[in-house]
Design an enzyme around this catalytic site. Sequence first.
Site, PDB file in Angstrom:
ATOM      1  CD  GLN A 106      37.042  39.733  45.553  1.00 49.19           C
ATOM      2  OE1 GLN A 106      36.858  40.367  46.579  1.00 49.19           O
ATOM      3  NE2 GLN A 106      38.218  39.199  45.286  1.00 49.19           N
ATOM      4  CG  HIS A 124      31.823  42.369  44.287  1.00 48.01           C
ATOM      5  ND1 HIS A 124      33.087  42.619  44.771  1.00 48.01           N
ATOM      6  CD2 HIS A 124      31.231  41.583  45.215  1.00 48.01           C
ATOM      7  CE1 HIS A 124      33.245  42.007  45.947  1.00 48.01           C
ATOM      8  NE2 HIS A 124      32.139  41.364  46.225  1.00 48.01           N
ATOM      9  CB  CYS A 155       9.600  53.479  37.810  1.00 44.91           C
ATOM     10  SG  CYS A 155      11.280  53.518  38.444  1.00 44.91           S
ATOM     11  CB  SER A 194      43.208  43.202  49.609  1.00 42.03           C
ATOM     12  OG  SER A 194      41.841  43.505  49.477  1.00 42.03           O
ATOM     13  N   PRO A 219      51.642  40.657  44.558  1.00 40.78           N
ATOM     14  CG  PRO A 219      51.722  42.841  43.688  1.00 40.78           C
ATOM     15  CD  PRO A 219      50.882  41.610  43.728  1.00 40.78           C
ATOM     16  CB  ALA A 236      48.098  38.764  38.169  1.00 42.99           C
TER      17      ALA A 236
HETATM   18  P1  OAD Z   1      41.922  45.588  46.544  1.00 38.64           P
HETATM   19  O1  OAD Z   1      42.209  46.961  45.987  1.00 38.64           O
HETATM   20  O2  OAD Z   1      41.473  45.449  47.946  1.00 38.64           O
HETATM   21  O3  OAD Z   1      43.193  44.665  46.398  1.00 38.64           O
HETATM   22  C1  OAD Z   1      43.934  44.574  45.221  1.00 38.64           C
HETATM   23  C2  OAD Z   1      45.027  43.562  45.452  1.00 38.64           C
HETATM   24  O4  OAD Z   1      45.726  43.396  44.233  1.00 38.64           O
HETATM   25  C3  OAD Z   1      46.051  43.985  46.512  1.00 38.64           C
HETATM   26  O5  OAD Z   1      46.260  42.904  47.412  1.00 38.64           O
HETATM   27  C4  OAD Z   1      47.319  44.249  45.689  1.00 38.64           C
HETATM   28  O6  OAD Z   1      48.493  43.880  46.398  1.00 38.64           O
HETATM   29  C5  OAD Z   1      47.100  43.323  44.514  1.00 38.64           C
HETATM   30  N1  OAD Z   1      47.799  43.705  43.268  1.00 38.64           N
HETATM   31  C6  OAD Z   1      48.149  44.931  42.836  1.00 38.64           C
HETATM   32  N2  OAD Z   1      48.732  44.858  41.633  1.00 38.64           N
HETATM   33  C7  OAD Z   1      48.763  43.548  41.286  1.00 38.64           C
HETATM   34  C8  OAD Z   1      49.235  42.821  40.154  1.00 38.64           C
HETATM   35  N3  OAD Z   1      49.802  43.408  39.112  1.00 38.64           N
HETATM   36  N4  OAD Z   1      49.081  41.469  40.145  1.00 38.64           N
HETATM   37  C9  OAD Z   1      48.495  40.837  41.203  1.00 38.64           C
HETATM   38  N5  OAD Z   1      48.024  41.470  42.284  1.00 38.64           N
HETATM   39  C10 OAD Z   1      48.148  42.804  42.339  1.00 38.64           C
HETATM   40  O7  OAD Z   1      40.884  44.941  45.518  1.00 38.64           O
HETATM   41  P2  OAD Z   1      39.958  43.668  45.692  1.00 38.64           P
HETATM   42  O8  OAD Z   1      40.579  42.626  46.530  1.00 38.64           O
HETATM   43  O9  OAD Z   1      39.494  43.316  44.319  1.00 38.64           O
HETATM   44  O10 OAD Z   1      33.893  45.307  46.111  1.00 38.64           O
HETATM   45  O11 OAD Z   1      38.746  44.284  46.461  1.00 38.64           O
HETATM   46  C11 OAD Z   1      37.678  43.448  46.718  1.00 38.64           C
HETATM   47  C12 OAD Z   1      36.427  44.205  46.721  1.00 38.64           C
HETATM   48  O12 OAD Z   1      36.567  45.288  47.620  1.00 38.64           O
HETATM   49  C13 OAD Z   1      36.097  44.911  45.412  1.00 38.64           C
HETATM   50  O13 OAD Z   1      35.487  44.045  44.500  1.00 38.64           O
HETATM   51  C14 OAD Z   1      35.146  45.942  45.887  1.00 38.64           C
HETATM   52  C15 OAD Z   1      35.702  46.309  47.257  1.00 38.64           C
HETATM   53  O14 OAD Z   1      34.761  46.240  48.231  1.00 38.64           O
HETATM   54  C16 OAD Z   1      32.789  46.041  46.042  1.00 38.64           C
HETATM   55  O15 OAD Z   1      32.785  47.155  45.560  1.00 38.64           O
HETATM   56  C17 OAD Z   1      31.598  45.340  46.579  1.00 38.64           C
END
Ligand code: OAD
Length: 250
Positions: A106, A124, A155, A194, A219, A236
């Site tokens: 993502q 994304h 354009c 998340s 975490p 991770a």
């Molecule tokens: P989030 O910011 O929602 O979640 C990040 C996750 O990473 C959280 O669950 C944290 O607990 C976890 N985290 C933090 N540090 C970490 C580490 N060192 N190792 C492992 N995990 C860790 O980000 P995404 O889930 O990527 O999309 O969000 C999904 C999408 O939401 C994004 O791609 C974006 C947004 O909508 C668009 O912009 C379309």
Amino acid sequence: MHTYSPQIPASLVTALRAAERVAVLTGSGISAESGVPTFREAQTGLWVQYDPQQLATPEAFKNNPRLVWEWYAWRRELVTKAKPNPGHLALVHLEPMVPELSLITQNIDGLHQRAGSQGVIELHGNITRTRCSIDGEPVESWNETGEIPPRCPRCGGYLRPDVVWFGEMLPETALMTAIEIAERCDIFFSIGTSAVVQPAASLPLNAKRQGAILVEINPDETPLTPLVTYSLSGQAGDILHRLVQIASIR
Ligand code: OAD
């Protein structure tokens, strides 16, 4: 005999060694150890007052294209300065260890590709690419006139980052491929996400429905945690590095 860290279950190592098809879904948490803030994390500096969920929308771009362009320019700079971390690199090392590894992300930061992962499926988009906001076609270069956002050389419409915003469709081929991968894999890893943003959040559920082993590396707990086979709670970079290292020792 090898001793396993308590966080890396021996049965998972065995399953990983035996797996034919491994699927990995990553989110912004995998890049946290590279210094790129996660999507929902508090922003810093000038951007502290803005909510990413409100900036990453077509409506925000329509109302204030300059603000949205500048926010992405700031994030692009963070990403350009960042380097892949041991989590990204562990996935590169895992690739030749299994018959088939599919990496779905993502993330828009391109760090998997810079680490050396092949065939990354970007759900994304990618912040390092730019496209025309009118026809969606990629734009490689444009005249820097000082106007923000810059204009499409074809354009005259505004340029925008080649990313998916809230409320927009995901690239169809990437999504269909990701669904197929989830439905065919033996093990599905959900790493640093998340697990709340659809349709990506459904991929691990598709995999589970088809009998895959589900592994989460994070975490914090997420809505997926109660459903997984293995919940590896931690960073991770650390966990993936150790998992891949242990799995590579026969
Ligand atoms: P989030 O910011 O929602 O979640 C990040 C996750 O990473 C959280 O669950 C944290 O607990 C976890 N985290 C933090 N540090 C970490 C580490 N060192 N190792 C492992 N995990 C860790 O980000 P995404 O889930 O990527 O999309 O969000 C999904 C999408 O939401 C994004 O791609 C974006 C947004 O909508 C668009 O912009 C379309």
